[in-house]
Scaffold this motif. Structure first.
Motif, PDB file in Angstrom:
ATOM      1  N   ALA A  25       0.833  -1.208   0.000  1.00  0.00           N
ATOM      2  CA  ALA A  25       0.000   0.000   0.000  1.00  0.00           C
ATOM      3  C   ALA A  25       0.866   1.255   0.000  1.00  0.00           C
ATOM      4  N   CYS A  29       0.329   2.591  -3.756  1.00  0.00           N
ATOM      5  CA  CYS A  29      -0.685   3.640  -3.627  1.00  0.00           C
ATOM      6  C   CYS A  29      -0.051   4.974  -3.250  1.00  0.00           C
ATOM      7  N   VAL A  36      -4.977   1.266  -7.060  1.00  0.00           N
ATOM      8  CA  VAL A  36      -5.091  -0.056  -6.435  1.00  0.00           C
ATOM      9  C   VAL A  36      -6.054   0.033  -5.259  1.00  0.00           C
ATOM     10  N   VAL A  38      -6.991  -0.294  -1.559  1.00  0.00           N
ATOM     11  CA  VAL A  38      -6.365  -0.272  -0.239  1.00  0.00           C
ATOM     12  C   VAL A  38      -7.453  -0.261   0.814  1.00  0.00           C
ATOM     13  N   GLU A  43      -2.815  -3.180   0.759  1.00  0.00           N
ATOM     14  CA  GLU A  43      -3.138  -3.321  -0.662  1.00  0.00           C
ATOM     15  C   GLU A  43      -3.256  -4.792  -1.004  1.00  0.00           C
ATOM     16  N   ASP A  45      -5.403  -7.551  -4.017  1.00  0.00           N
ATOM     17  CA  ASP A  45      -6.249  -7.650  -5.201  1.00  0.00           C
ATOM     18  C   ASP A  45      -6.748  -9.084  -5.354  1.00  0.00           C
TER      19      ASP A  45
END
Length: 213
Positions: A25, A29, A36, A38, A43, A45
């Protein structure tokens, strides 16, 4: 030190995974400004839910300073599902012996420059060595990664140059992206070790002083 965390041992390394997601993150980010997801400072996915192997580097204090994600190409992965435009219409690689390397990052706040064990180049090389040695032990012959020209130059300088590329480079936001292929081989690992001066077992908790050439 490198620790491999996958679905078989994730329950033993929950704290390590949390710190890794927080690092991602901060890098993707906060520092790079990627779009992305968060949540609670971490972070993640959809590909983190597909049983990848995480290559995690920790410093002498046990803090996560670098990481990389390895995922089989037989199912969904970022090159096939997110960056397919790089392939110029060609089908993505589908092989149990070819894994995708993504989410590589280094904690710039904890890393330093130079040749020490907490340097950016050392952590980068340690993660690469750990990933390729783990890959060879798992029967992986090749890795594919979406990189930018800066990372491509870094890899070429550090004895880790891609041997080929898929498709063609395409603009992705503020950078150009390209799909690179690397073999998991003893020669590649030896080249990275020679460049970095890392000659000990990167999976061992106690390591000697870094050898500088």
């Amino acid at each position: 030190m490198i620790t491999i965390v996958d679905s078989l041992n994730a329950h033993e390394h929950s704290d390590l995974l949390l710190e890794m997601f927080r690092l991602r993150a901060r890098v993707f980010c906060d520092r790079l400004g990627w779009e992305v997801d968060v949540d609670d400072g971490m972070e993640r996915d959809v590909f983190d839910d597909l049983d990848p192997a995480h290559v995690i580097s920790t410093d002498d204090a046990g803090r996560v300073v670098g990481c990389m994600r390895l995922l089989q190409t037989t199912g969904p992965h970022m090159l096939s599902d997110v960056f397919s435009c790089l392939l110029d219409g060609e089908p993505p690689i589908r092989s149990a012996r070819v894994w995708e390397a993504t989410r590589f990052c280094v904690d710039m706040n904890l890393a330093t420059r130079g040749t020490a064990r907490n340097s950016i180049s050392y952590i980068t090389s340690e993660v690469m060595i750990g990933a390729f040695e783990y890959g060879m032990s798992a029967g992986i012959t090749d890795a594919v990664a979406v990189i930018d020209p800066v990372m491509n130059r870094v890899m070429k300088r550090s004895g880790n140059a891609p041997y080929d590329y898929l498709g063609s480079p395409h603009p992705m936001g503020k950078v150009t992206a390209l799909a690179a292929l690397m073999d998991c081989s003893e020669q590649r690992i030896a080249q990275i070790r020679e460049f970095s001066g890392i000659h000990h077992d990167v999976f061992e908790a106690t390591v000697p002083e870094l050898s500088v050439h």
